[in-house]
Motif scaffolding. Structure first.
Motif, short mmCIF file in Angstrom:
data_model
loop_
_atom_site.label_atom_id
_atom_site.label_comp_id
_atom_site.label_asym_id
_atom_site.label_seq_id
_atom_site.Cartn_x
_atom_site.Cartn_y
_atom_site.Cartn_z
N HIS A 42 -56.12 -54.93 63.29
CA HIS A 42 -57.43 -55.89 63.29
C HIS A 42 -58.04 -56.40 65.00
CE1 HIS A 42 -58.93 -59.86 63.44
NE2 HIS A 42 -58.54 -59.87 62.05
N TYR A 44 -58.28 -58.23 66.26
CA TYR A 44 -58.03 -59.06 67.55
C TYR A 44 -57.28 -58.58 68.53
CZ TYR A 44 -61.15 -62.82 65.15
OH TYR A 44 -61.73 -63.65 64.65
N ASP A 58 -61.44 -55.87 59.39
CA ASP A 58 -61.57 -57.28 59.04
C ASP A 58 -59.98 -57.57 58.21
OD1 ASP A 58 -62.32 -57.62 56.83
OD2 ASP A 58 -63.94 -58.58 57.49
N SER A 59 -59.55 -59.19 58.02
CA SER A 59 -58.24 -59.19 56.60
C SER A 59 -58.80 -58.64 55.75
CB SER A 59 -58.06 -61.01 57.09
OG SER A 59 -58.11 -61.16 58.11
N PHE A 81 -48.73 -63.10 58.20
CA PHE A 81 -49.22 -62.61 57.26
C PHE A 81 -49.44 -61.95 57.19
CE2 PHE A 81 -52.89 -64.16 59.79
CZ PHE A 81 -53.82 -63.86 58.99
N MET A 82 -50.41 -61.06 57.68
CA MET A 82 -50.96 -59.39 57.70
C MET A 82 -50.01 -58.71 57.29
SD MET A 82 -53.86 -59.45 60.59
CE MET A 82 -55.58 -60.33 60.45
N TYR A 130 -56.98 -69.67 51.73
CA TYR A 130 -57.66 -68.15 53.48
C TYR A 130 -56.63 -67.72 53.21
CZ TYR A 130 -60.23 -67.34 57.50
OH TYR A 130 -60.34 -66.57 58.45
N ASN A 132 -54.91 -66.13 55.48
CA ASN A 132 -54.04 -66.73 57.00
C ASN A 132 -53.15 -67.64 56.32
OD1 ASN A 132 -56.54 -65.51 57.49
ND2 ASN A 132 -56.00 -66.34 60.12
N SER A 147 -62.92 -65.12 55.81
CA SER A 147 -64.06 -65.23 55.91
C SER A 147 -64.81 -64.17 55.41
CB SER A 147 -63.78 -65.63 57.03
OG SER A 147 -63.49 -64.29 58.02
N HIS A 193 -59.39 -70.29 67.22
CA HIS A 193 -60.91 -70.54 67.58
C HIS A 193 -61.43 -72.52 67.71
CE1 HIS A 193 -60.90 -66.77 65.55
NE2 HIS A 193 -62.23 -66.74 66.00
N GLU A 218 -64.24 -70.48 61.43
CA GLU A 218 -63.25 -71.43 61.82
C GLU A 218 -63.08 -71.72 62.92
OE1 GLU A 218 -59.04 -68.45 62.37
OE2 GLU A 218 -59.99 -67.39 60.90
N SER A 232 -67.26 -63.51 59.30
CA SER A 232 -65.93 -62.21 59.94
C SER A 232 -66.12 -61.91 60.80
CB SER A 232 -65.82 -62.31 58.94
OG SER A 232 -66.38 -60.63 58.32
N THR A 233 -65.20 -61.42 61.82
CA THR A 233 -65.03 -60.98 62.40
C THR A 233 -65.39 -59.04 61.89
OG1 THR A 233 -63.23 -59.97 61.97
CG2 THR A 233 -63.28 -60.94 63.31
N MET A 287 -52.13 -62.67 68.46
CA MET A 287 -52.08 -60.83 68.27
C MET A 287 -52.12 -60.27 69.75
SD MET A 287 -53.89 -60.29 65.96
CE MET A 287 -54.81 -61.12 64.19
#
Ligand code: 13P
Ligand code: SF4
Length: 332
Positions: A42, A44, A58-59, A81-82, A130, A132, A147, A193, A218, A232-233, A287
């Motif tokens: 990711h 991050y 991103d996610s 969670f990823m 979401y 996450n 996102s 965030h 977020e 999103s990122t 992260m």
């Protein structure tokens, strides 16, 4: 060795010395080739993790990519969670996470049993979660969002369909505002965030009057109101790359600056600081648990592995597939 394994299990990661003088990045790539493994990261994570990965995203992009890879092992350099999402999408692959302590405050703010009780109390509502969230929460969900696609997926429901959105009250509030919906929101948040400072952002805007403000949804509403771009990122990265502006105030986890700077080496990216610290960067402590050393040892030992119960996989797969199907239809 069994003593060592007990110690690792207690710690959640492998803690042993690595050979002296080793070229960690070269060894990581060699092990990936030998074991038919791929590394997903990711935005991050630390820059050096992103640099050694096969795929950075991103996610949403991470989930889309996991579904397609034919590797036998996926090492998820991100949070738990990823890894679970990868396991749900690829139940026959070995999913490794270099540190099992890499949790997420947002996912933790939504225990599955409480969320199940909340949704059961509103049986006429469709449930949007979401990404996450834990796999167990996804199992109580109609459709998952990230996102990158939350607005479009919410809008895909008829206007009179009552909706529950969990767990991020900030993202949910933002989506309510831009869609005119009135979704019932779970009261969760991301500790990274939520800690951006309005005062520090306002001061930076005064210091850099031409700068564009890039905000992740977020963040709290007072921060979102100051944004030139909310997304999103991946959306923030695309905006920064395509924009004619040369200075950007970045209001999300500062790991994204690595890829922003790589794609636009002549532009100026300024991380907006959190309100409660003197330092300039707002980092996700979860992260940042992922290090090159842990990544190397994870590949050597093929541990720690992410496990999800079969019944949870079966129940959580449907809302993730639904997200991927709608995203594909919408070209996201
Ligand atoms: P995206 O990757 O969807 O931008 O989400 C950010 C995040 O907080 C991931 O944990
Ligand atoms: Fe979770 Fe926030 Fe870290 Fe993202 S930045 S992984 S939402 S704690």
């Amino acid at each position: 060795m069994s003593n060592a394994k007990d110690t690792w299990a207690a710690k959640g990661y492998i803690d042993e010395p690595i050979p002296q003088g080793i070229d960690l990045k070269a060894e990581i790539r060699r092990l990936c080739a030998e074991k038919k493994a791929v590394i997903m990261a990711h935005y991050y994570t630390e820059g050096e993790i992103q640099d050694v990965a096969d795929f950075v995203g991103d996610s949403l992009a991470l989930a889309q990519w996991a579904e397609k890879t034919d590797a036998e092992i996926i090492v998820m350099c991100g949070v738990h969670f990823m890894g679970e999402t990868n396991k749900i999408l690829c139940p026959n692959k070995k999913i490794l996470l270099p540190d099992l302590n890499a949790s997420c405050s947002l996912a933790e703010s939504c225990p599955a049993t409480d969320f199940a009780a909340f949704t059961a109390a509103h049986p006429d509502h469709k449930v949007i979660s979401y990404v996450n969230t834990s796999a167990a929460v996804k199992a109580h969900t109609d459709v998952v969002v990230t996102s990158s696609n939350a607005k479009e997926i919410v809008e895909s429901f008829p206007a009179d369909q009552p909706l529950i959105f969990g767990p991020d009250r900030n993202l949910g509030g933002y989506i309510n505002a831009v869609t005119g919906r009135n979704m019932l929101l779970w009261n969760g948040a991301c500790h990274v965030h939520e800690r951006f400072s309005v005062e520090k952002l306002v001061a930076l805007k005064a210091e850099y009057p031409g700068a564009k403000v890039l905000v992740h949804p977020e963040c709290k509403g007072a921060i979102v109101k100051l944004a030139d771009k909310v997304g999103s990122t991946a959306a923030l990265l695309k905006y920064a790359t395509e924009s004619e502006a040369d200075t950007f105030l970045v209001v999300t986890e500062s790991g994204i600056l690595h890829e922003m700077q790589r794609q636009s080496p002549d532009k100026h990216f300024i991380p907006v600081p959190p309100e409660d610290a003197a330092c300039a960067c707002n980092e996700c402590n979860f992260m940042r648990l992922i290090t090159l050393k842990k990544l190397y040892l994870t590949l050597v030992h093929e541990w720690p592995e992410v496990h999800v119960d079969q019944d949870v996989i079966a129940a959580a797969r449907r809302p993730i597939d639904e997200m991927l199907r709608i995203s594909k239809e919408l070209g996201l």
